[in-house]
Design a protein around this motif. Structure first.
Motif, PDB file in Angstrom:
ATOM      1  N   MET A  14       5.084   6.556  -9.555  1.00 43.49           N
ATOM      2  CA  MET A  14       4.576   5.662  -8.505  1.00 43.49           C
ATOM      3  C   MET A  14       4.743   6.286  -7.126  1.00 43.49           C
ATOM      4  SD  MET A  14       5.415   1.765  -9.801  1.00 43.49           S
ATOM      5  CE  MET A  14       7.048   2.025 -10.505  1.00 43.49           C
ATOM      6  N   ALA A  15       5.871   6.979  -6.906  1.00 40.67           N
ATOM      7  CA  ALA A  15       6.070   7.664  -5.630  1.00 40.67           C
ATOM      8  C   ALA A  15       5.055   8.794  -5.459  1.00 40.67           C
ATOM      9  CB  ALA A  15       7.488   8.213  -5.550  1.00 40.67           C
ATOM     10  N   MET A  16       4.761   9.506  -6.533  1.00 47.16           N
ATOM     11  CA  MET A  16       3.738  10.550  -6.477  1.00 47.16           C
ATOM     12  C   MET A  16       2.389   9.952  -6.126  1.00 47.16           C
ATOM     13  SD  MET A  16       4.801  12.852  -9.806  1.00 47.16           S
ATOM     14  CE  MET A  16       3.216  13.695  -9.813  1.00 47.16           C
ATOM     15  N   ASN A  17       2.098   8.785  -6.691  1.00 46.06           N
ATOM     16  CA  ASN A  17       0.831   8.129  -6.406  1.00 46.06           C
ATOM     17  C   ASN A  17       0.715   7.780  -4.923  1.00 46.06           C
ATOM     18  OD1 ASN A  17      -1.585   6.824  -7.832  1.00 46.06           O
ATOM     19  ND2 ASN A  17      -0.876   5.196  -6.463  1.00 46.06           N
ATOM     20  N   GLU A  18       1.802   7.247  -4.352  1.00 42.14           N
ATOM     21  CA  GLU A  18       1.786   6.891  -2.939  1.00 42.14           C
ATOM     22  C   GLU A  18       1.679   8.123  -2.046  1.00 42.14           C
ATOM     23  OE1 GLU A  18       4.375   3.595  -1.648  1.00 42.14           O
ATOM     24  OE2 GLU A  18       5.166   3.628  -3.696  1.00 42.14           O
ATOM     25  N   ALA A  19       2.236   9.245  -2.526  1.00 45.13           N
ATOM     26  CA  ALA A  19       2.180  10.483  -1.746  1.00 45.13           C
ATOM     27  C   ALA A  19       0.874  11.244  -1.967  1.00 45.13           C
ATOM     28  CB  ALA A  19       3.357  11.380  -2.108  1.00 45.13           C
ATOM     29  N   GLY A  20       0.050  10.750  -2.897  1.00 44.72           N
ATOM     30  CA  GLY A  20      -1.218  11.421  -3.177  1.00 44.72           C
ATOM     31  C   GLY A  20      -1.058  12.723  -3.927  1.00 44.72           C
ATOM     32  N   GLU A  21      -0.010  12.816  -4.719  1.00 46.42           N
ATOM     33  CA  GLU A  21       0.269  14.057  -5.458  1.00 46.42           C
ATOM     34  C   GLU A  21      -0.045  13.870  -6.939  1.00 46.42           C
ATOM     35  OE1 GLU A  21       4.123  16.850  -6.507  1.00 46.42           O
ATOM     36  OE2 GLU A  21       3.842  16.148  -4.439  1.00 46.42           O
ATOM     37  N   ALA A  22      -0.821  14.787  -7.489  1.00 47.20           N
ATOM     38  CA  ALA A  22      -1.163  14.739  -8.908  1.00 47.20           C
ATOM     39  C   ALA A  22      -0.184  15.586  -9.712  1.00 47.20           C
ATOM     40  CB  ALA A  22      -2.585  15.247  -9.126  1.00 47.20           C
ATOM     41  N   LEU A  23      -0.011  15.222 -10.971  1.00 45.83           N
ATOM     42  CA  LEU A  23       0.876  15.970 -11.861  1.00 45.83           C
ATOM     43  C   LEU A  23       0.116  17.103 -12.529  1.00 45.83           C
ATOM     44  CD1 LEU A  23       3.616  16.186 -13.395  1.00 45.83           C
ATOM     45  CD2 LEU A  23       2.580  14.746 -15.149  1.00 45.83           C
ATOM     46  N   ASP A  24       0.671  18.304 -12.457  1.00 46.94           N
ATOM     47  CA  ASP A  24       0.120  19.450 -13.168  1.00 46.94           C
ATOM     48  C   ASP A  24       0.915  19.616 -14.460  1.00 46.94           C
ATOM     49  OD1 ASP A  24      -0.934  21.781 -14.107  1.00 46.94           O
ATOM     50  OD2 ASP A  24      -0.314  23.035 -12.407  1.00 46.94           O
TER      51      ASP A  24
ATOM     52  N   ALA B 173       5.797  -5.126   2.099  1.00 47.27           N
ATOM     53  CA  ALA B 173       4.531  -4.429   1.841  1.00 47.27           C
ATOM     54  C   ALA B 173       3.454  -5.397   1.396  1.00 47.27           C
ATOM     55  CB  ALA B 173       4.742  -3.337   0.796  1.00 47.27           C
ATOM     56  N   MET B 174       3.830  -6.353   0.528  1.00 45.89           N
ATOM     57  CA  MET B 174       2.860  -7.328   0.033  1.00 45.89           C
ATOM     58  C   MET B 174       2.442  -8.311   1.109  1.00 45.89           C
ATOM     59  SD  MET B 174       4.197  -8.356  -3.762  1.00 45.89           S
ATOM     60  CE  MET B 174       4.361  -7.175  -5.089  1.00 45.89           C
ATOM     61  N   ASP B 175       3.352  -8.584   2.065  1.00 46.60           N
ATOM     62  CA  ASP B 175       3.070  -9.602   3.077  1.00 46.60           C
ATOM     63  C   ASP B 175       2.387  -9.064   4.311  1.00 46.60           C
ATOM     64  OD1 ASP B 175       4.187 -11.514   1.485  1.00 46.60           O
ATOM     65  OD2 ASP B 175       6.131 -11.525   2.478  1.00 46.60           O
ATOM     66  N   MET B 176       2.199  -7.745   4.380  1.00 45.78           N
ATOM     67  CA  MET B 176       1.522  -7.156   5.546  1.00 45.78           C
ATOM     68  C   MET B 176       0.085  -7.661   5.608  1.00 45.78           C
ATOM     69  SD  MET B 176       2.773  -3.186   5.577  1.00 45.78           S
ATOM     70  CE  MET B 176       1.556  -2.803   6.844  1.00 45.78           C
ATOM     71  N   PRO B 177      -0.410  -8.004   6.812  1.00 48.94           N
ATOM     72  CA  PRO B 177      -1.808  -8.435   6.945  1.00 48.94           C
ATOM     73  C   PRO B 177      -2.743  -7.361   6.397  1.00 48.94           C
ATOM     74  CG  PRO B 177      -0.602  -8.830   8.976  1.00 48.94           C
ATOM     75  CD  PRO B 177       0.304  -8.015   8.093  1.00 48.94           C
ATOM     76  N   GLY B 178      -3.625  -7.765   5.528  1.00 40.90           N
ATOM     77  CA  GLY B 178      -4.577  -6.820   4.942  1.00 40.90           C
ATOM     78  C   GLY B 178      -3.934  -5.816   4.023  1.00 40.90           C
ATOM     79  N   ALA B 179      -2.760  -6.175   3.498  1.00 38.58           N
ATOM     80  CA  ALA B 179      -2.048  -5.236   2.620  1.00 38.58           C
ATOM     81  C   ALA B 179      -2.908  -4.862   1.440  1.00 38.58           C
ATOM     82  CB  ALA B 179      -0.741  -5.859   2.131  1.00 38.58           C
ATOM     83  N   SER B 180      -2.921  -3.582   1.133  1.00 40.87           N
ATOM     84  CA  SER B 180      -3.665  -3.093  -0.035  1.00 40.87           C
ATOM     85  C   SER B 180      -2.840  -2.010  -0.679  1.00 40.87           C
ATOM     86  CB  SER B 180      -5.044  -2.550   0.376  1.00 40.87           C
ATOM     87  OG  SER B 180      -4.880  -1.466   1.250  1.00 40.87           O
ATOM     88  N   PRO B 181      -3.000  -1.819  -1.958  1.00 43.28           N
ATOM     89  CA  PRO B 181      -2.222  -0.797  -2.652  1.00 43.28           C
ATOM     90  C   PRO B 181      -2.489   0.593  -2.078  1.00 43.28           C
ATOM     91  CG  PRO B 181      -3.311  -2.248  -4.210  1.00 43.28           C
ATOM     92  CD  PRO B 181      -3.884  -2.557  -2.856  1.00 43.28           C
ATOM     93  N   LEU B 182      -1.443   1.390  -2.051  1.00 42.06           N
ATOM     94  CA  LEU B 182      -1.584   2.791  -1.684  1.00 42.06           C
ATOM     95  C   LEU B 182      -2.039   3.555  -2.908  1.00 42.06           C
ATOM     96  CD1 LEU B 182       1.695   3.214   0.375  1.00 42.06           C
ATOM     97  CD2 LEU B 182      -0.612   3.062   1.270  1.00 42.06           C
ATOM     98  N   GLN B 183      -3.155   4.248  -2.779  1.00 43.00           N
ATOM     99  CA  GLN B 183      -3.738   4.905  -3.938  1.00 43.00           C
ATOM    100  C   GLN B 183      -3.601   6.413  -3.805  1.00 43.00           C
ATOM    101  OE1 GLN B 183      -7.711   3.512  -4.652  1.00 43.00           O
ATOM    102  NE2 GLN B 183      -7.231   1.448  -3.979  1.00 43.00           N
ATOM    103  N   GLY B 184      -3.258   7.033  -4.960  1.00 43.60           N
ATOM    104  CA  GLY B 184      -3.142   8.481  -4.987  1.00 43.60           C
ATOM    105  C   GLY B 184      -4.317   9.093  -5.675  1.00 43.60           C
TER     106      GLY B 184
END
Length: 361
Positions: free
Chosen positions: A237-247, A350-361
């Motif tokens: 999940m942390a990799m996803n938020e950082a935009g890092e893919a697994l090799d 994070a969920m309560d932020m206005p316009g909160a949306s998932p961070l996508q990697g």
């Protein structure tokens, strides 16, 4: 071992019966049979009830307390730890607290309860004693406890200075290796991996988890297997938020990061992000949940709910995420696992932020 216990009971050799029961308790913890571990832990205490062998009784209560904690009986665990400390003081008036292995498990319990300052003070006092006695294994456990305390303090202060945590955790893993305690090394590697994850050093986090996985699966240590699945999910999940893919090509084929890639079940909710990282995280959390139920490792119930809430939020399922987070909060309060309060607060914000949306990697 059980036949030996039966023979000791037939001879009314209560001390030896108590020792055998405590050893069986520790064995069942190691193998992930917590219901049986609790049973033998209680027997070890009962067989010496009323004895003036205070040091033996304090060890038995310490093992029982750790077992109750792992099984999710938090109130009973706290009472057992306190009783162990009273008995230790009766047996050795110069020792004012639990130390060594019992002391580490009490610190672990206090950290889970969010009593970090208390855990740190105890760890520091115990470390001074263990250094004087030159007990490598016990020193490593105290360093592990202090490293975890330092990491919590740094995170709650929103600091990026992890030097103290790094120093203690590096020393703890090194000490556990040198002590030859392979049965405890995964514990140090898991904490080390968590530090690397927070620093977004995913390569080293995966290496620590690979090493822990090899030891745990080779030895059938299912509680550590569960912990590795939980931490692996956090890394994905942390990799996803950082935009890092697994090799996966650079990892060994038996790595937990390879074994659980793209194993999404047909009954799971449709992903809004179609992220391989989140699919892998979902597989790890599902396996962690299965192991919790199979082993009775209910200490991890609140963490599983919290990480599932995080996953659903990142994967675009806001309603499921909020409902799961509410369950996690209730479980934290019920069990008193306030060591998770910081993570609960971050996810809630994070969920309560206005316009909160998932961070996508």
């Amino acid at each position: 071992m059980r036949s030996g216990l039966d023979a000791q009971l037939a001879l009314k050799g209560w001390k030896n019966a108590s020792i055998s029961s405590s050893n069986l308790c520790e064995l069942f913890i190691l193998l992930g049979h917590l219901e049986q571990a609790v049973e033998y832990g209680k027997k070890s205490v009962r067989y010496l009830d009323g004895s003036d062998d205070f040091l033996s009784r304090h060890l038995n209560f310490s093992v029982l307390a750790c077992t109750l904690h792992y099984a999710g009986f938090i109130t009973l665990a706290g009472k057992a730890f306190r009783e162990a400390e009273v008995l230790q003081k009766k047996g050795d008036i110069e020792v004012t607290q639990l130390r060594g292995v019992p002391g580490f498990h009490y610190c672990e319990f206090l950290l889970a309860q969010g009593l970090v300052a208390d855990a740190k003070c105890r760890g520091q006092r115990s470390l001074k004693m263990m250094l004087r006695m030159r007990l490598l294994y016990d020193i490593a456990l105290d360093q592990l406890a202090l490293g975890q305390c330092a990491l919590v303090f740094a995170r709650e202060a929103e600091s990026e200075d992890f030097a103290e945590a790094t120093e203690y955790l590096d020393a703890a893993v090194d000490g556990l290796r040198k002590s030859g305690r392979q049965d405890e090394l995964p514990r140090g590697l898991l904490a080390h991996a968590g530090l690397y994850r927070i620093q977004q050093d995913f390569v080293h986090a995966r290496q620590d988890l690979d090493d822990a996985w090899e030891i745990a699966t080779r030895s059938g240590m299912r509680l550590f297997e569960c912990d590795i699945h939980l931490e692996s999910a956090r890394v994905f999940m942390a990799m996803n938020e950082a935009g890092e893919a697994l090799d996966a090509s650079v990892l060994p084929p038996d790595s937990p990061f390879v074994l659980y890639l793209d194993t999404t079940g047909a009954d799971e909710p449709e992903s809004a992000t179609d992220s391989p990282n989140l699919k892998a995280a979902r597989a790890h959390l599902a396996e962690a949940g299965r192991l919790i139920e199979d082993t009775g490792y209910h200490r991890r119930d609140p963490e599983l709910l919290l990480e599932n809430a995080r996953l659903e939020f990142l994967d675009g399922h806001s309603d499921i995420a909020r409902a799961t987070l509410a369950k996690a909060k209730a479980n934290v309060d019920e069990m008193g696992c306030h060591g998770l309060d910081y993570e609960v607060r971050l996810l809630t914000e994070a969920m309560d932020m206005p316009g909160a949306s998932p961070l996508q990697g």
